[in-house]
Design an enzyme around this catalytic site. Structure first.
Site, PDB file in Angstrom:
ATOM      1  N   ASP A 136       0.821  -1.213   0.000  1.00 45.38           N
ATOM      2  CA  ASP A 136       0.000   0.000   0.000  1.00 45.38           C
ATOM      3  C   ASP A 136       0.852   1.259   0.000  1.00 45.38           C
ATOM      4  O   ASP A 136       0.366   2.339   0.352  1.00 45.38           O
ATOM      5  CB  ASP A 136      -0.912   0.014   1.233  1.00 45.38           C
ATOM      6  CG  ASP A 136      -2.283  -0.579   0.939  1.00 45.38           C
ATOM      7  OD1 ASP A 136      -2.483  -1.059  -0.184  1.00 45.38           O
ATOM      8  OD2 ASP A 136      -3.151  -0.571   1.840  1.00 45.38           O
ATOM      9  N   ASP A 289      -7.838  -6.755  13.818  1.00 42.52           N
ATOM     10  CA  ASP A 289      -7.417  -8.099  14.238  1.00 42.52           C
ATOM     11  C   ASP A 289      -8.250  -8.602  15.414  1.00 42.52           C
ATOM     12  O   ASP A 289      -8.698  -9.745  15.431  1.00 42.52           O
ATOM     13  CB  ASP A 289      -5.929  -8.093  14.603  1.00 42.52           C
ATOM     14  CG  ASP A 289      -5.518  -6.855  15.396  1.00 42.52           C
ATOM     15  OD1 ASP A 289      -6.405  -6.170  15.934  1.00 42.52           O
ATOM     16  OD2 ASP A 289      -4.313  -6.570  15.469  1.00 42.52           O
TER      17      ASP A 289
END
Length: 416
Positions: A136, A289
């Site tokens: 990214d 997460d």
């Protein structure tokens, strides 16, 4: 030259106004102190003492559990079936699960070679592993360097994929989600995730994947972090002490007693079917997460933590990086708790005891109470009681409980 006095600098009218303002301020303070400040401060002390007791009981409970775990030797290999993966003459390498290794990156100029090299150096049948670099990066130079590094490993015969996208929506969660959409991922059974500053040992997959193969109820195998720059400065030493308690006690207790703990976002292996059943990656909070782990747990999946398996990484060594990390870790869980508390309560697939653990211990005490009490009690309330002697903080709340909690925190890292 004669020393100037305040009366020579300020006109007498201003000097008188200054004295009047000080007197008026003192008068206002004396008028509101007894009826307003003292009761409010006593209430704040009372609430902070309750939160301190909650934190104290939680720490003592986890200390007792981890002691019993260590004494009775409840190792992962005793609680779950584990056998080394063996070659099959008839099936060949097809008897091994297909493993996807995801390495999300964002402008990682310093560590991109180490992380890609560590991922490509994982020992596993070469036709049963895919390395996926999710870049990214917004810096074109870094992007080109990462792509060239991937091409270099591909020329050595490594099955490595360099993936980019035209936006950064969802940040890391968005990158991982986009990576899972690739057609070649459909043939994979497990996905190992390593952030850009993590370097797993070559035998990482051999030690983790067999647990998923032989125990169909397991969704996640989490490894421990090993900090290679812990001695760099005082700040990294302090971080090491805090995080070592998390890995030595919190993760171990959650794994041993409830088969649930928060995924650390890296250095773990997921069963892809469990990940998909839980709804995949979502970017609704900054702790994607933990969000995934809670949703998978509510589907009935179990997690396993391997304290003996360590993956090298680096701690933030600058205050800016540390502040950003702590802001994400502090605000994200509270926001996730707000979004999921009713979903946890209404869930039918997990036991009441596990719900209590997730809501009260995992979220409320560790992620909400701990942060609020640490700031409000020690940074605001205790200093304020110095200015208001009418409000007395008991010694057990101001000294004994914080001392015991600090000692318990230091157990995981005695040298700190």
């Amino acid at each position: 030259m004669d020393r100037f006095s305040s009366s020579t600098i300020l006109p007498e009218a201003f000097q008188g106004a200054k004295d009047d303002f000080t007197m008026q301020l003192a008068l206002v303070w004396n008028q509101i102190k007894a009826p307003l400040i003292v009761p409010l401060l006593r209430l704040a002390v009372f609430l902070c003492l309750i939160m301190s007791v909650m934190m104290f009981i939680e720490r003592v409970y986890m200390g007792i559990v981890i002691t019993l775990v260590k004494l009775f030797g409840r190792k992962p290999e005793k609680r779950y079936k584990w056998e080394p993966m063996k070659d099959d003459i008839e099936l060949g390498n097809s008897c091994y699960p297909m493993v996807l290794v995801q390495v999300p990156m964002y402008n990682e100029r310093e560590v991109y070679q180490l992380s890609i090299g560590a991922a490509c150096g994982l020992s596993w049948p070469s036709d049963r592993i895919i390395i996926q670099v999710l870049d990214d990066s917004t810096d074109p130079t870094i992007k080109e360097l990462v792509q060239l590094e991937c091409q270099r490993w591909a020329s050595k015969g490594v099955n490595i994929k360099y993936e980019v996208r035209d936006n950064r929506n969802g940040y890391k969660a968005g990158a991982l989600k986009e990576g899972m959409k690739r057609s070649y991922v459909k043939q994979c059974d497990c996905v190992a995730i390593f952030d850009a500053d993590f370097q797993p040992e070559p035998d990482f997959l051999w030690r983790t994947v067999p647990f998923l193969v032989h125990n169909p109820e397991l969704a996640l195998i989490q490894a421990r972090w090993k900090f290679v720059n812990a001695d760099e400065c005082l700040m990294t030493r302090m971080q090491e002490m805090s995080l070592d308690y998390h890995f030595t006690v919190e993760q171990e207790v959650g794994s041993s007693t409830y088969a649930f703990f928060g995924f650390n976002g890296t250095a773990g292996v997921w069963r892809i079917s469990a990940l998909n059943e839980a709804g995949g990656w979502k970017d609704r909070t900054t702790v994607e997460d933990m969000d995934l782990a809670v949703r998978a747990s509510l589907k009935g999946w179990k997690f396993l933590y391997l304290s003996d398996l360590k993956v090298k990484n680096e701690l933030p060594s600058t205050f800016k990086a540390y502040r950003y990390q702590q802001h994400r870790w502090s605000c994200g869980p509270a926001n996730l708790f707000r979004k999921m508390v009713m979903e946890i309560i209404n869930n039918k697939k997990v036991s009441l005891w596990k719900k209590i653990h997730v809501i009260y211990s995992f979220f409320f005490v560790r992620k909400v109470v701990a942060h609020i009490n640490t700031f409000v009690f020690y940074c605001i309330v205790l200093p304020a009681t110095v200015l208001v002697p009418e409000v007395v903080v008991p010694k057990w709340g101001a000294v004994y409980i914080p001392s015991i909690i600090t000692i318990l925190n230091a157990v995981g890292t005695p040298r700190s």
